[in-house]
Write a protein that holds these residues in place. Structure first.
Motif, mmCIF file in Angstrom:
data_model
loop_
_atom_site.group_PDB
_atom_site.id
_atom_site.type_symbol
_atom_site.label_atom_id
_atom_site.label_comp_id
_atom_site.label_asym_id
_atom_site.label_seq_id
_atom_site.Cartn_x
_atom_site.Cartn_y
_atom_site.Cartn_z
ATOM 1 N N LEU A 247 0.827 -1.212 0.000
ATOM 2 C CA LEU A 247 0.000 0.000 0.000
ATOM 3 C C LEU A 247 0.859 1.259 0.000
ATOM 4 O O LEU A 247 0.727 2.126 -0.868
ATOM 5 N N TRP A 248 1.756 1.377 0.967
ATOM 6 C CA TRP A 248 2.499 2.637 1.147
ATOM 7 C C TRP A 248 3.588 2.824 0.099
ATOM 8 O O TRP A 248 3.928 3.962 -0.248
ATOM 9 N N THR A 249 4.122 1.730 -0.428
ATOM 10 C CA THR A 249 5.128 1.868 -1.489
ATOM 11 C C THR A 249 4.489 2.476 -2.735
ATOM 12 O O THR A 249 5.031 3.425 -3.324
ATOM 13 N N TRP B 231 -17.563 -5.093 -0.046
ATOM 14 C CA TRP B 231 -18.581 -4.051 -0.196
ATOM 15 C C TRP B 231 -18.139 -2.740 0.450
ATOM 16 O O TRP B 231 -18.454 -1.670 -0.049
ATOM 17 N N TYR B 232 -17.419 -2.845 1.532
ATOM 18 C CA TYR B 232 -16.879 -1.622 2.156
ATOM 19 C C TYR B 232 -15.992 -0.890 1.152
ATOM 20 O O TYR B 232 -16.098 0.320 0.946
ATOM 21 N N TYR B 233 -15.119 -1.663 0.518
ATOM 22 C CA TYR B 233 -14.206 -1.085 -0.474
ATOM 23 C C TYR B 233 -14.978 -0.444 -1.623
ATOM 24 O O TYR B 233 -14.722 0.704 -2.007
ATOM 25 N N ILE B 234 -15.934 -1.157 -2.175
ATOM 26 C CA ILE B 234 -16.667 -0.639 -3.337
ATOM 27 C C ILE B 234 -17.437 0.631 -2.978
ATOM 28 O O ILE B 234 -17.412 1.627 -3.697
ATOM 29 N N VAL B 235 -18.094 0.587 -1.826
ATOM 30 C CA VAL B 235 -18.902 1.752 -1.432
ATOM 31 C C VAL B 235 -18.005 2.959 -1.137
ATOM 32 O O VAL B 235 -18.245 4.061 -1.639
ATOM 33 N N ILE C 27 -11.609 8.425 4.671
ATOM 34 C CA ILE C 27 -12.487 7.277 4.397
ATOM 35 C C ILE C 27 -12.019 6.538 3.141
ATOM 36 O O ILE C 27 -11.959 5.308 3.099
ATOM 37 N N ILE C 28 -11.647 7.322 2.110
ATOM 38 C CA ILE C 28 -11.177 6.662 0.868
ATOM 39 C C ILE C 28 -9.904 5.872 1.169
ATOM 40 O O ILE C 28 -9.744 4.734 0.723
ATOM 41 N N LEU C 29 -9.010 6.484 1.950
ATOM 42 C CA LEU C 29 -7.747 5.798 2.264
ATOM 43 C C LEU C 29 -8.021 4.480 2.990
ATOM 44 O O LEU C 29 -7.398 3.455 2.702
ATOM 45 N N SER C 30 -8.994 4.511 3.908
ATOM 46 C CA SER C 30 -9.313 3.266 4.626
ATOM 47 C C SER C 30 -9.822 2.209 3.649
ATOM 48 O O SER C 30 -9.510 1.026 3.766
ATOM 49 N N SER C 31 -10.593 2.662 2.650
ATOM 50 C CA SER C 31 -11.128 1.680 1.687
ATOM 51 C C SER C 31 -10.011 1.131 0.796
ATOM 52 O O SER C 31 -10.055 -0.036 0.401
ATOM 53 N N LEU C 32 -9.019 1.970 0.497
ATOM 54 C CA LEU C 32 -7.906 1.472 -0.322
ATOM 55 C C LEU C 32 -7.044 0.499 0.483
ATOM 56 O O LEU C 32 -6.484 -0.456 -0.060
ATOM 57 N N PHE C 33 -6.968 0.737 1.773
ATOM 58 C CA PHE C 33 -6.278 -0.225 2.651
ATOM 59 C C PHE C 33 -7.015 -1.569 2.606
ATOM 60 O O PHE C 33 -6.398 -2.637 2.485
ATOM 61 N N VAL C 34 -8.331 -1.480 2.696
ATOM 62 C CA VAL C 34 -9.136 -2.708 2.660
ATOM 63 C C VAL C 34 -8.926 -3.447 1.326
ATOM 64 O O VAL C 34 -8.834 -4.671 1.283
ATOM 65 N N GLU C 35 -8.809 -2.660 0.261
ATOM 66 C CA GLU C 35 -8.590 -3.293 -1.059
ATOM 67 C C GLU C 35 -7.287 -4.079 -1.067
ATOM 68 O O GLU C 35 -7.229 -5.212 -1.559
ATOM 69 N N ARG C 36 -6.230 -3.492 -0.510
ATOM 70 C CA ARG C 36 -4.944 -4.196 -0.462
ATOM 71 C C ARG C 36 -5.040 -5.427 0.456
ATOM 72 O O ARG C 36 -4.468 -6.475 0.170
ATOM 73 N N PHE C 37 -5.774 -5.258 1.535
ATOM 74 C CA PHE C 37 -5.964 -6.370 2.466
ATOM 75 C C PHE C 37 -6.670 -7.524 1.751
ATOM 76 O O PHE C 37 -6.287 -8.698 1.886
ATOM 77 N N LEU C 38 -7.681 -7.155 0.935
ATOM 78 C CA LEU C 38 -8.426 -8.171 0.198
ATOM 79 C C LEU C 38 -7.592 -8.802 -0.914
ATOM 80 O O LEU C 38 -7.874 -9.915 -1.358
ATOM 81 N N ALA C 39 -6.605 -8.053 -1.387
ATOM 82 C CA ALA C 39 -5.741 -8.609 -2.429
ATOM 83 C C ALA C 39 -4.772 -9.623 -1.850
ATOM 84 O O ALA C 39 -4.314 -10.525 -2.534
ATOM 85 N N VAL C 40 -4.472 -9.466 -0.563
ATOM 86 C CA VAL C 40 -3.455 -10.329 0.055
ATOM 87 C C VAL C 40 -4.083 -11.469 0.859
ATOM 88 O O VAL C 40 -3.725 -12.643 0.685
ATOM 89 N N ALA C 41 -5.017 -11.126 1.732
ATOM 90 C CA ALA C 41 -5.441 -12.079 2.758
ATOM 91 C C ALA C 41 -6.233 -13.295 2.274
ATOM 92 O O ALA C 41 -5.936 -14.423 2.704
ATOM 93 N N PRO C 42 -7.249 -13.132 1.398
ATOM 94 C CA PRO C 42 -8.154 -14.269 1.145
ATOM 95 C C PRO C 42 -7.478 -15.581 0.732
ATOM 96 O O PRO C 42 -7.936 -16.648 1.125
ATOM 97 N N PHE C 43 -6.406 -15.506 -0.063
ATOM 98 C CA PHE C 43 -5.803 -16.763 -0.487
ATOM 99 C C PHE C 43 -4.685 -17.235 0.438
ATOM 100 O O PHE C 43 -4.141 -18.294 0.272
#
Lengths: 441, 404
Positions: free
Chosen positions: B54-56, B314-318, B346-362
């Motif tokens: 995210l931060w890079t 959904w948090y990310y999309i919204v 709020i947008i930054l938190s959603s972008l964090f969630v997006e990165r989290f979703l890119a990494v964590a589920p698998f």
């Protein structure tokens, strides 16, 4: 204020309405030539209607070929107008003022040309109304989950918005022409200018509407070619099913659109002696945008190749190998060269400020972008999963005449426009000219 | 303001704020080490990786914002250009963090443990070598650009430099010729560096997207993923530029340096990139959903149907797309720094969630969400570290310096 213009308001009105004077012999000759080509295209379509779609080179498996290629090409051409008009307007880019009118005309006429192809492609054009979403006796109903139905909605919406934008942008200029015109022309221009008087109140509403339409058109232009790209990407045919298609088609569309705008501006500025309005700086700015779009499409090609290899999907790998080495490899390599490598010459200032070079490079871009769609459409259909189902496409005289006729139709419309409506926005050029102050004289 | 063309920070970061940020960094490091020691290494590396990626991308996006601003001959938001350039200071940290990833590779990259058929591309030596070279090259290019960008502005006003900046300014403006010559030389260099930086970012960060995130699901691939990755980085950078500009304006009392109109324009830009990122995301989603083929669809099923991840999706999309689009239609929302800061957070938190979703589920196979106190502490540590490097840079060079 800009350093481009050293003019005054009166000269601007005079110079920029010169194009509306009675045309010379060269104009009529060219128009007649284009008309004859349109007739040839019309004749070919007539033959196809009379004898059936088999007159075209389409076959099984290549059911989509030159018609859909040319349809996508013209929709793409139509994208430059909104880029130059709306997007550059929102980014407050001043140089757009001199070129956006022509770009908008390219949009409207590009869509008017593209709109012919679904009908040509249908074959039985007399039952075209069956695809409308109206209840009918046969119980047919369009499949709204089909991207082809989305296409109809997207393109008609885009045509509506871009036509409104085109007409709205011209209103103050048409009013100037109206005030100078006589007889029936005065009536026609009076009608088109919609009672424009240039009052404070009219300008207030006008500028608000212009910003609104610009903001509306920007996402619209992106959505239109995205949807066109999904005609392919939604299927699971190798070489078509690719998530990158939407942005990559949009970039390609703008690429070809910019090339077409440059190709039309260059003869127009010379013919109408308006070089001091459409300057080399404007053409150079467009050339810089072409470098950008060439890089984007070139990068998209490289990603597609890389992911085909990376995915380890044998069908994807096979289709890309086929494109590079198979029956249509000449088209693939030609498109890469004309679309990506040739525009790289524009990095040189000397080349991008040379008219012959610009013309050559923009022609190259148009060839490349047409071939790109041809390669995508034809190779994937010709060479999908089962070797048993493979087959080649070869155009007939009928396809070719129809495609040539479509080009003639587009240029014909543009030529008629250039003699009937102001080709450069007078009011926006005036905004960039020193106001007529007492002290300045 | 005595000289509107050169605005220095009114003061250094207050000791209290600095201490707070350092405390968060220390807590983050502590939480991460504890996670490694108590047998939660996978979770520790997971959140480390989320924040690293995210931060890079955000830091690089900040420098790229400055380059893009120059490329488009922008004049609307000069102060924000330097805010973006200052993010270069996180890139060396980011490189060190990437070296850290090497030590956590066993917990992060599934392709190290399974046969994917992609060993030619996905093998540890080649992976770390090529991405390491990419990070080094991007860092070198970014520093070269920022230094070239700073030099004429610093040099022209070096007589007015406050004592605390003098040493750095002297170094950055060594061998100074006359003003005009320097400006011309800088323009010529910038004209080459800007396209190089923009092209490198687009190309290399696309491939980093494939490597750093797409490879976490080695059987899945999407041609658009690379573009989506760098676009999200740029979108995130705009959001962080907004937050940092508002913070600096308040902390350094630079109200005169950032006009309301400029924030309004920045808000419009954020809105534009919100729509663009949303369009890209939708383009990827729709093609996969419609195609519904075995090698692709698990990516969506995991994120939209699994009750563990679906709410986050959904948090990310919204909050990354619909919410900013709706609120930014209001002029007031863009004009007021306070509302802009709230929306940007709020947008930054959603972008964090997006990165989290890119990494964590698998990577995560338990039935509860891998986000607790440890993850929060590590994430706050990263954010604080980012802020510290940025404020450090801004403490050395002028926050806004416009050669008018």
């Amino acid at each position: 204020m800009t350093e481009d213009y050293n003019l005054n308001y009166t000269d601007t009105d005079i110079d920029l309405t010169q194009s509306l004077k009675a045309p010379g012999r060269g104009y009529w000759l060219l128009l007649t030539f284009l008309f004859l080509l349109i007739c040839a295209g019309g004749y070919a379509w007539g033959v196809q209607i009379a004898n059936g779609i088999g007159e075209s080179g389409k076959n099984n498996p290549v059911g989509w070929a030159m018609y859909i290629t040319t349809f996508v090409f013209w929709v793409g051409i139509a994208h430059s107008g909104t880029l130059i008009s709306a997007i550059l307007f929102l980014f407050r880019v001043k140089w757009r003022a001199a070129v956006y009118r022509s770009a908008e005309a390219v949009t409207v006429f590009g869509l008017a040309t593209a709109g012919l192809f679904p009908f040509i492609h249908l074959g039985r054009v007399w039952v075209a109304h069956w695809i409308l979403p109206i209840p009918n006796f046969g119980g047919l109903w369009p499949n709204f989950r089909s991207p082809l139905a989305w296409d109809v909605l997207a393109i008609t919406t885009y045509l509506t918005a871009s036509s409104l934008f085109f007409i709205l942008g011209m209103m103050p200029d048409i009013a100037i022409v109206r005030d100078k015109a006589r007889g029936w022309r005065k009536k026609v221009y009076g009608l088109l200018s919609m009672g424009w008087q240039g009052s404070d109140n009219q300008w207030r509403h006008y500028t608000a509407a212009y910003v609104f339409l610009a903001a509306l058109s920007t996402p619209l232009v992106i959505s239109v070619h995205s949807i066109v790209s999904w005609d392919f990407a939604m299927s699971v045919i190798p070489g078509w099913h690719s998530t990158i298609f939407a942005p990559y088609f949009v970039a390609g569309a703008i690429h070809s659109g910019l090339g077409m705008v440059v190709l039309l501006l260059i003869p127009m500025r010379k013919a109408f002696k308006i070089e001091q309005y459409i300057t080399l700086h404007h053409l150079e700015s467009l050339a810089k945008l072409i470098i950008f779009t060439a890089l984007v499409v070139g990068f998209a090609y490289s990603i597609e190749l890389f992911i085909a290899w990376y995915s380890h999907n044998p069908y994807e790998q096979a289709i890309f190998l086929y494109r590079m080495t198979g029956d249509y490899a000449w088209a693939f390599w030609l498109l890469i060269t004309t679309n990506v490598f040739v525009p790289m010459l524009l990095w040189s200032k000397k080349i991008r400020t040379s008219i012959p070079w610009l013309v050559g490079i923009c022609v190259s871009v148009e060839i490349g972008m047409w071939l790109e769609r041809f390669v995508i459409i034809v190779t994937s259909l010709a060479h999908d999963y089962l070797p048993y189902a493979w087959g080649l496409y070869k155009p007939t005289l009928i396809d070719s005449l129809i495609v040539i006729g479509s080009f003639a139709w587009f240029f014909f419309l543009f030529m008629v426009f250039s003699k009937t409506l102001p080709v450069v926005s007078m009011w926006e050029v005036k905004e960039q000219i020193e106001p007529p102050m007492k002290s300045s004289h | 303001m005595n000289n509107p063309s050169l605005i220095f920070p009114a003061q250094d970061l207050s000791p209290r704020i600095r201490a707070t940020l350092w405390t968060f960094v220390a807590l983050g490091v502590f939480a991460f080490i504890v996670s490694l020691l108590v047998g939660s290494a996978d979770r520790g590396w997971q959140i480390y990786y989320v924040n690293f990626v995210l931060w890079t991308a955000i830091a690089q996006g900040g420098v790229v914002f400055s380059a893009a601003y120059r490329m488009t001959n922008g004049t609307w938001g000069e102060p924000f250009r330097r805010v973006g350039e200052a993010m270069v200071s996180f890139l060396p940290v980011s490189f060190v963090l990437f070296i850290g990833v090497f030590f956590g590779r066993e917990s992060i990259y599934p392709w190290l443990h399974e046969a994917t058929g992609k060993e030619a591309w996905l093998n540890a030596p080649f992976f770390f070598a090529r991405d390491g070279v990419v990070f080094l090259y991007m860092m070198w290019l970014s520093y070269k650009y920022v230094r070239t960008s700073l030099r004429p502005e610093l040099g022209r006003f070096r007589g007015q430099t406050p004592d605390r900046f003098r040493a750095v300014v002297e170094r950055l403006t060594s061998n100074w010729k006359d003003d005009q010559q320097e400006i011309e030389a800088s323009k010529a260099k910038i004209a080459k560096l800007v396209p190089a930086l923009l092209i490198s970012f687009a190309v290399l960060y696309s491939y980093l997207g494939f490597d750093l995130l797409m490879s976490l699901e080695p059987r899945w691939s999407s041609t658009l993923y690379g573009w989506l990755f760098f676009l999200h980085g740029f979108y995130g950078a705009l959001v962080v530029i907004t937050l940092l500009a508002i913070s600096a304006r308040k902390v350094f009392k630079l109200e005169a340096g950032f006009a309301t109109k400029q924030f309004h324009d920045l808000g419009r830009l954020v809105m534009g990139f919100c729509m663009l990122s949303g369009g890209f995301y939708w383009s990827q989603y729709l093609v996969i959903w419609y195609g519904n083929i075995t090698e692709e669809i698990p990516y969506l099923v995991m994120r939209y149907r699994n009750p563990l991840w679906a709410p986050l999706t959904w948090y990310y999309i919204v909050f990354a797309f619909f919410f900013p689009l709706a609120v930014f239609l209001s002029k007031r929302a863009k004009d007021k720094p306070a509302s802009l800061a709230a929306i940007a957070s709020i947008i930054l938190s959603s972008l964090f969630v997006e990165r989290f979703l890119a990494v964590a589920p698998f990577l995560w196979h338990e039935q509860y969400l891998p986000f607790g106190v440890m993850e929060l502490a590590v994430s706050l540590g990263f954010a604080s570290g980012f802020a510290l490097t940025w404020f450090k840079f801004i403490g050395i060079v002028p926050l806004t310096a416009k050669t008018s």
